[in-house]
Design an enzyme around this catalytic site. Structure first.
Site, mmCIF file in Angstrom:
data_model
loop_
_atom_site.group_PDB
_atom_site.id
_atom_site.type_symbol
_atom_site.label_atom_id
_atom_site.label_comp_id
_atom_site.label_asym_id
_atom_site.label_seq_id
_atom_site.Cartn_x
_atom_site.Cartn_y
_atom_site.Cartn_z
ATOM 1 N N SER A 33 0.843 -1.194 0.000
ATOM 2 C CA SER A 33 0.000 0.000 0.000
ATOM 3 C C SER A 33 0.879 1.245 0.000
ATOM 4 C CB SER A 33 -0.932 -0.035 1.216
ATOM 5 O OG SER A 33 -1.920 0.971 1.116
ATOM 6 N N ASN A 34 0.336 2.389 0.379
ATOM 7 C CA ASN A 34 1.108 3.633 0.439
ATOM 8 C C ASN A 34 0.549 4.513 1.557
ATOM 9 O OD1 ASN A 34 -0.969 5.542 -0.708
ATOM 10 N ND2 ASN A 34 -0.809 4.090 -2.406
ATOM 11 N N HIS A 35 1.171 5.666 1.743
ATOM 12 C CA HIS A 35 0.868 6.513 2.904
ATOM 13 C C HIS A 35 -0.287 7.485 2.713
ATOM 14 C CE1 HIS A 35 3.950 5.256 5.639
ATOM 15 N NE2 HIS A 35 4.899 5.411 4.728
ATOM 16 N N SER A 36 -1.053 7.385 1.626
ATOM 17 C CA SER A 36 -2.135 8.349 1.411
ATOM 18 C C SER A 36 -3.081 8.397 2.618
ATOM 19 C CB SER A 36 -2.928 7.951 0.158
ATOM 20 O OG SER A 36 -4.099 8.724 0.071
ATOM 21 N N ALA A 99 -4.658 7.493 -4.327
ATOM 22 C CA ALA A 99 -3.279 7.066 -4.599
ATOM 23 C C ALA A 99 -3.336 5.563 -4.859
ATOM 24 C CB ALA A 99 -2.387 7.383 -3.415
#
Ligand code: CTP
Ligand code: CA
Length: 231
Positions: A33-36, A99
């Site tokens: 995943s990512n930090h959005s 994102a």
């Protein structure tokens, strides 16, 4: 430009907004995943509701409460997000703030991967490309929203990269976020709005103010019912 809060400026307009990260499973307990944070997308959904729009908010996993009045659809993966967006069409405007993970693990194991027994000292993960939701929606022959808006976070050559994305993804506007400073993950954004007519740099402002400005801009562009697009 609209003055003050025109609470019915977007009456009869259906806005579809994506927000947050996507989560791509590797096994039942792990994901990519990512930090959005989802904050910019949620603020945009809220600002659109406050101008009278019917809003569908398709969101990946975030820790925010959905704004009052939105039609909320919760998803995890990019493929689920695309399906949810397609199911929500037709829409007058699509705002792609999510994102989306560009890649996902090629295979998601049905059982938890174990540290021993993977057959290799240095296990590797095969990745496969996710669908591009913005590009897919923007290229629809039937049901393409009249106004398609993408986001782009860029650290350098902001306008050049954003203009290339606008063309490649068949968008009408790109909201480019200049993340060369210290805006990443913060409360403020530095926006360059790219339309087919050129670009404009907005003053640095809070994400809620970016959302309100953008919602007003959308209301200006979509105009009153029946008049269609004034791009
Ligand atoms: N986007 C999308 N689906 C994807 C990837 C991106 O809908 N699989 C959308 C984002 O919501 C955003 C826009 O495309 O509105 C630009 O995303 P960005 O990550 O900046 O662009 P990419 O084309 O993925 O290029 P890169 O990450 O290499 O900069
Ligand atoms: Ca990307």
């Amino acid at each position: 430009v609209l003055e003050g809060d025109t609470a019915d400026a977007l009456n009869r307009v259906h806005a579809l907004v994506t927000a947050g990260p996507t989560r791509e499973p590797l096994d039942p307990v792990r994901f990519l995943s990512n930090h959005s944070s989802g904050r910019q997308g949620y603020a945009i959904a809220d600002a659109l509701v406050k101008l009278g729009a019917k809003v569908t908010l398709v969101s990946g996993p975030v820790s925010l409460t959905p704004p009052a009045g939105v039609n909320f659809v919760s998803v995890e993966t990019a493929r689920q997000m695309l399906k949810a967006c397609e199911d929500a069409l037709p829409a007058d405007v699509f705002i792609s703030v999510a994102a989306v993970a560009d890649w996902r693990p090629a295979r998601a194991a049905t059982k938890k991967l174990k540290i021993k027994g993977a057959g290799s000292e240095h296990p590797s993960m095969e990745l496969t490309e996710n669908p591009d939701i913005l590009k897919t929606i923007a290229h629809k022959r039937k049901n393409r929203p009249g106004l398609v808006i993408g986001f782009a976070a860029e650290t350098h050559d902001v306008e050049e990269h954003a203009e290339a994305k606008l063309a490649r993804k068949n968008c009408d506007w790109i909201v480019a976020n200049d993340v060369s400073g210290d805006v990443m993950g913060g409360a403020e954004n530095q926006i360059v709005l790219i339309t087919r007519d050129g670009s404009e740099r907005w003053p640095r402002m809070g994400k809620e103010d970016v959302a309100r400005q953008l919602a007003k801009r959308i209301a200006d562009t979509l105009g009153d019912e029946g008049t269609g697009l004034k791009l």
